[in-house]
Design an enzyme around this catalytic site. Sequence first.
Site, PDB file in Angstrom:
ATOM      1  N   LYS A  53       0.843  -1.206   0.000  1.00 43.46           N
ATOM      2  CA  LYS A  53       0.000   0.000   0.000  1.00 43.46           C
ATOM      3  C   LYS A  53       0.873   1.248   0.000  1.00 43.46           C
ATOM      4  CE  LYS A  53      -3.922  -2.317   2.133  1.00 43.46           C
ATOM      5  NZ  LYS A  53      -4.710  -2.671   3.318  1.00 43.46           N
ATOM      6  N   GLN A  97      -5.190  -1.662   9.496  1.00 45.56           N
ATOM      7  CA  GLN A  97      -4.995  -2.974   8.864  1.00 45.56           C
ATOM      8  C   GLN A  97      -5.589  -4.060   9.750  1.00 45.56           C
ATOM      9  OE1 GLN A  97      -3.788  -3.302   5.744  1.00 45.56           O
ATOM     10  NE2 GLN A  97      -4.123  -5.496   5.829  1.00 45.56           N
ATOM     11  N   ASP A 120     -11.258   2.875   3.871  1.00 48.86           N
ATOM     12  CA  ASP A 120     -11.578   1.444   3.703  1.00 48.86           C
ATOM     13  C   ASP A 120     -13.100   1.237   3.603  1.00 48.86           C
ATOM     14  OD1 ASP A 120      -9.672  -0.539   3.421  1.00 48.86           O
ATOM     15  OD2 ASP A 120      -9.194  -0.655   5.560  1.00 48.86           O
TER      16      ASP A 120
HETATM   17  N1  GUN Z   1      -7.131  -7.108   5.812  1.00 42.85           N
HETATM   18  C1  GUN Z   1      -7.469  -7.851   4.729  1.00 42.85           C
HETATM   19  N2  GUN Z   1      -8.047  -7.083   3.781  1.00 42.85           N
HETATM   20  C2  GUN Z   1      -8.084  -5.840   4.277  1.00 42.85           C
HETATM   21  C3  GUN Z   1      -8.559  -4.604   3.751  1.00 42.85           C
HETATM   22  O1  GUN Z   1      -9.087  -4.485   2.634  1.00 42.85           O
HETATM   23  N3  GUN Z   1      -8.398  -3.534   4.568  1.00 42.85           N
HETATM   24  C4  GUN Z   1      -7.842  -3.634   5.791  1.00 42.85           C
HETATM   25  N4  GUN Z   1      -7.760  -2.527   6.519  1.00 42.85           N
HETATM   26  N5  GUN Z   1      -7.394  -4.753   6.308  1.00 42.85           N
HETATM   27  C5  GUN Z   1      -7.511  -5.853   5.545  1.00 42.85           C
END
Ligand code: GUN
Length: 288
Positions: A53, A97, A120
């Site tokens: 990211k 996350q 998100d």
């Molecule tokens: N863990 C697995 N997929 C995601 C996601 O799309 N966003 C976040 N914040 N954590 C994750």
Amino acid sequence: MSAQIIDGKQVASNVRAELKQRAAKLLEQGIRPGLAVIMVGDDSASEIYVRNKIKACGEIGIHSEVHHFSGSATQEEVLNCIRALNQNKHVHGILVQLPLPPHFENNSVITSIAIEKDVDGFHLYNVGALVTGNTNFAPCTPSGVMVMLEQHHIAVEGMHAVVVGRSNIVGKPMAMMLLGQGATVTICTSRTKDLAQFTRSADILVVATGRPKMITAGMVKPGAVVVDVGINRLPDGRLCGDVEYDTVKEVVGYITPVPGGVGPMTITMLLSNTILAAERAKYSKHSK
Ligand code: GUN
């Protein structure tokens, strides 16, 4: 005839080119879009996701910062960090996350993120907004799927869309987005009784179960659109999806590969939501 491949890398590259221009435009106006990522603990998969990211942000001109807490950090410490980021005008998007360690309460943490920075789309407000057709920020993976369908001019309205998987991150928001675009939606799980009866009636089939190759050629409708959200590692180290790609692609009209399908779109939509958050912040500042 073999299916048309929906190339996620190509779609992601088209979207990122446009995002780069929007980021440059913001920068000309003195605003550098910013994303803060919060990570708690040392989950190895999460570390890779976070690294990817951050790298993607750099490539299109988004400032990014990681706030990495040890696995023994308290929820209050993390909440304090989020409260400070909510007030920080250089940060337009905040992402926690997942998964969080077991002593954390996911919803308390996620709902402490300012709604206008929840890139998100996991805050309960934003979930409710999506369900009621007032989308603010939509979750990244299903948003990416919608963009892939759109770029391939695949009509959704009136189609029977079947979503296999009911997670909060993919299955449920995916179903809501398809419904919002006028599809008739059926939500199944990997345990649905006679699953094939449902999947065979799908014009659009989206699979997000985490079960390697569970959708086989006999389970799909000829000419259907198949979107595979799964990423599984086989014992020999190779990656595969939730769909048995080699056989299914001989039956359906469109299919996404794994890797190189939905995967590249998830981070792209995070970048997109971050740019959108920065553009909105600028607009709301000027309209005050
Ligand atoms: N863990 C697995 N997929 C995601 C996601 O799309 N966003 C976040 N914040 N954590 C994750």
